[in-house]
Motif scaffolding. Structure first.
Motif, short mmCIF file in Angstrom:
data_model
loop_
_atom_site.label_atom_id
_atom_site.label_comp_id
_atom_site.label_asym_id
_atom_site.label_seq_id
_atom_site.Cartn_x
_atom_site.Cartn_y
_atom_site.Cartn_z
N MET A 1 0.85 -1.18 0.00
CA MET A 1 0.00 0.00 0.00
C MET A 1 0.89 1.23 0.00
SD MET A 1 -2.78 -1.19 2.78
CE MET A 1 -3.70 -2.69 2.52
N GLU A 2 0.48 2.25 -0.76
CA GLU A 2 1.43 3.31 -1.03
C GLU A 2 0.81 4.70 -1.10
OE1 GLU A 2 2.96 1.99 -4.69
OE2 GLU A 2 3.57 0.08 -3.88
N PRO A 3 1.47 5.74 -0.52
CA PRO A 3 1.03 7.11 -0.72
C PRO A 3 1.65 7.68 -1.99
CG PRO A 3 2.73 7.06 0.93
CD PRO A 3 2.53 5.64 0.45
N LEU A 4 0.88 8.45 -2.73
CA LEU A 4 1.34 8.94 -4.01
C LEU A 4 1.09 10.43 -4.14
CD1 LEU A 4 -0.35 6.11 -6.08
CD2 LEU A 4 1.93 6.10 -5.09
N GLN A 5 1.80 11.10 -5.08
CA GLN A 5 1.67 12.54 -5.31
C GLN A 5 1.12 12.80 -6.72
OE1 GLN A 5 2.09 15.09 -3.48
NE2 GLN A 5 3.40 14.56 -1.76
N ARG A 22 -1.11 8.45 -1.19
CA ARG A 22 -1.67 7.20 -1.67
C ARG A 22 -0.94 6.03 -1.01
NH1 ARG A 22 -3.60 11.27 -3.38
NH2 ARG A 22 -4.03 11.83 -5.53
N ARG A 23 -1.56 4.83 -1.01
CA ARG A 23 -0.91 3.64 -0.45
C ARG A 23 -1.14 2.43 -1.35
NH1 ARG A 23 -0.16 7.47 2.45
NH2 ARG A 23 -0.09 7.54 4.71
N ARG A 24 -0.39 1.33 -1.10
CA ARG A 24 -0.61 0.10 -1.86
C ARG A 24 -0.33 -1.15 -1.04
NH1 ARG A 24 2.15 -0.33 -7.43
NH2 ARG A 24 0.49 1.13 -7.75
N ALA A 25 -1.13 -2.21 -1.28
CA ALA A 25 -0.86 -3.55 -0.74
C ALA A 25 -0.63 -4.48 -1.92
CB ALA A 25 -2.05 -4.05 0.07
N ARG A 26 0.38 -5.33 -1.84
CA ARG A 26 0.73 -6.19 -2.98
C ARG A 26 0.94 -7.62 -2.55
NH1 ARG A 26 1.95 -2.46 -6.83
NH2 ARG A 26 1.20 -4.15 -8.11
N ASP A 78 -5.12 8.53 0.44
CA ASP A 78 -6.19 8.93 -0.46
C ASP A 78 -6.50 7.85 -1.48
OD1 ASP A 78 -4.55 11.99 -0.32
OD2 ASP A 78 -6.55 11.65 0.53
N ILE A 79 -5.47 7.06 -1.86
CA ILE A 79 -5.65 5.96 -2.81
C ILE A 79 -4.93 4.73 -2.28
CG2 ILE A 79 -5.14 5.09 -5.13
CD1 ILE A 79 -5.37 7.86 -6.20
N VAL A 80 -5.59 3.59 -2.38
CA VAL A 80 -4.97 2.30 -2.07
C VAL A 80 -5.03 1.44 -3.33
CG1 VAL A 80 -5.23 0.13 -0.82
CG2 VAL A 80 -5.44 2.30 0.40
N GLY A 104 -14.21 7.89 1.77
CA GLY A 104 -13.81 8.66 0.59
C GLY A 104 -12.55 8.16 -0.08
N LEU A 105 -11.88 7.21 0.54
CA LEU A 105 -10.68 6.61 -0.04
C LEU A 105 -10.99 6.02 -1.42
CD1 LEU A 105 -7.71 5.24 1.16
CD2 LEU A 105 -9.11 3.25 0.72
N LEU A 106 -10.04 6.11 -2.34
CA LEU A 106 -10.17 5.49 -3.66
C LEU A 106 -9.36 4.20 -3.66
CD1 LEU A 106 -11.04 5.43 -6.62
CD2 LEU A 106 -9.06 6.90 -7.15
N TRP A 107 -10.02 3.10 -3.95
CA TRP A 107 -9.39 1.78 -3.92
C TRP A 107 -9.29 1.26 -5.35
CZ3 TRP A 107 -12.19 -3.06 -1.46
CH2 TRP A 107 -11.37 -4.20 -1.61
N LEU A 108 -8.07 1.07 -5.84
CA LEU A 108 -7.81 0.51 -7.16
C LEU A 108 -7.45 -0.96 -6.97
CD1 LEU A 108 -5.62 3.39 -8.66
CD2 LEU A 108 -8.13 3.20 -8.55
#
Length: 307
Positions: A1-5, A22-26, A78-80, A104-108
């Protein structure tokens, strides 16, 4: 999971108005390869992976932050982005992250999960999260090159922020619907095509060898003709070179084919998919589960005996 700009789009240089973190799980074949592209594009990236050492190795030489838990990775995001083996694994990880998820989080969701995307949609609704269903077409090498094709479905309100991420990890995005599920169903149809190509290549070369013809001649005939493709070249070369280092494993091919059969059931004949599953399952039983899916070529059926 990752924070992004916020980052420029790759195609035309325009900027998207993205919120800052943003965040990410892999946990899949693309888990390592997407992160450097996002970091290089200017996103601050925060990652969680089941294998912490693997995550640390991938983050070496970058600004990527490796987190100890899914909750740590998503807190304030804000994004996962998730890419896990299946829907069960995905939901289990998101359950672990739930305490850090904000409304309100955006999950991709980039994994291949089949009809089980419905359960992930329910999870998103329960937590006030906007879900974009976005399985990718492509395996290890396209991921490393940023050439994945992203198949996406989700609300129009999520397109701008989601597209900025997709532009970073892929070469092309197809928006195929405005609700989660359409993309996952399309990915199942494409999985049938992958099965047909894979087993067609493997069986064609095996037939040539059995008839005393050099299998390399099959490659020579197809190359630069109407049946040629990058997929054919890569998989045929793997057989000829006896190189089964996984781009997409036999085990994952078994999983995806089962998703097709579970989703479609008896709606249409699935003789090809059932045959593909038998072949890949045999390869897995004989110890090739962690090899590339073209290793179905190595599976040996037991000779029939007559009484």
């Amino acid at each position: 999971m990752e924070p992004l700009q916020p980052v420029p789009r790759k195609d035309n240089g325009s900027r998207h108005d993205l919120s800052p973190r943003r965040r990410r799980a892999r946990d899949g074949h693309h888990r390592i390869t997407h992160r450097p592209e996002l970091d290089a594009a200017g996103y601050p990236v925060r990652v969680w992976n089941r294998n912490i050492e693997r995550a640390k190795d991938a983050a070496t030489g970058s600004r990527i932050t490796v987190c100890d838990t899914p909750r740590d990775a998503v807190t304030g995001a804000d994004i996962v982005v998730t890419v896990l083996t299946d829907a069960r694994a995905t939901e289990a990880v998101m359950d672990q992250a739930a305490a850090g998820v904000r409304p309100g989080l955006l999950w991709l969701q980039l994994g291949t999960v089949g009809a089980a995307i419905a359960g992930l949609s329910e999870w998103a609704s329960r937590y006030g999260v906007t879900l974009v269903d976005a399985p990718v077409q492509g395996s290890r090498q396209p991921a490393e090159q940023g050439k994945l094709v992203v198949i996406a479905s989700g609300p129009d309100s999520a397109h701008v922020a989601a597209q900025a991420v997709f532009d970073t990890i892929g070469s092309r995005t197809l928006w195929v619907g405005d609700t989660p599920g359409t993309a996952s169903r399309l990915k199942l149809a494409l999985s049938v095509w992958v099965a047909a190509l894979t087993h067609g290549i493997a069986e064609s070369l095996a037939v040539a060898r059995s008839l005393g013809v050099a299998p390399a001649l099959v490659l020579d005939v197809v190359s630069d003709g109407p049946m040629d493709s990058g997929f054919f070249q890569a998989k045929a070369a793997a057989i000829l070179d006896d190189d089964y280092d996984a781009s997409f494993t036999v085990a994952n091919a078994v999983k995806d084919t089962k998703l097709v059969l579970d989703a479609v059931r008896d709606a249409v004949p699935l003789d090809l998919s059932r045959a593909a599953l038998r072949r890949w399952s045999l390869a897995a039983e004989q110890g090739y589960g962690d090899k590339d899916m073209i290793a179905s070529h190595l599976a040996q059926t037991q000779p029939q005996t007559t009484l």
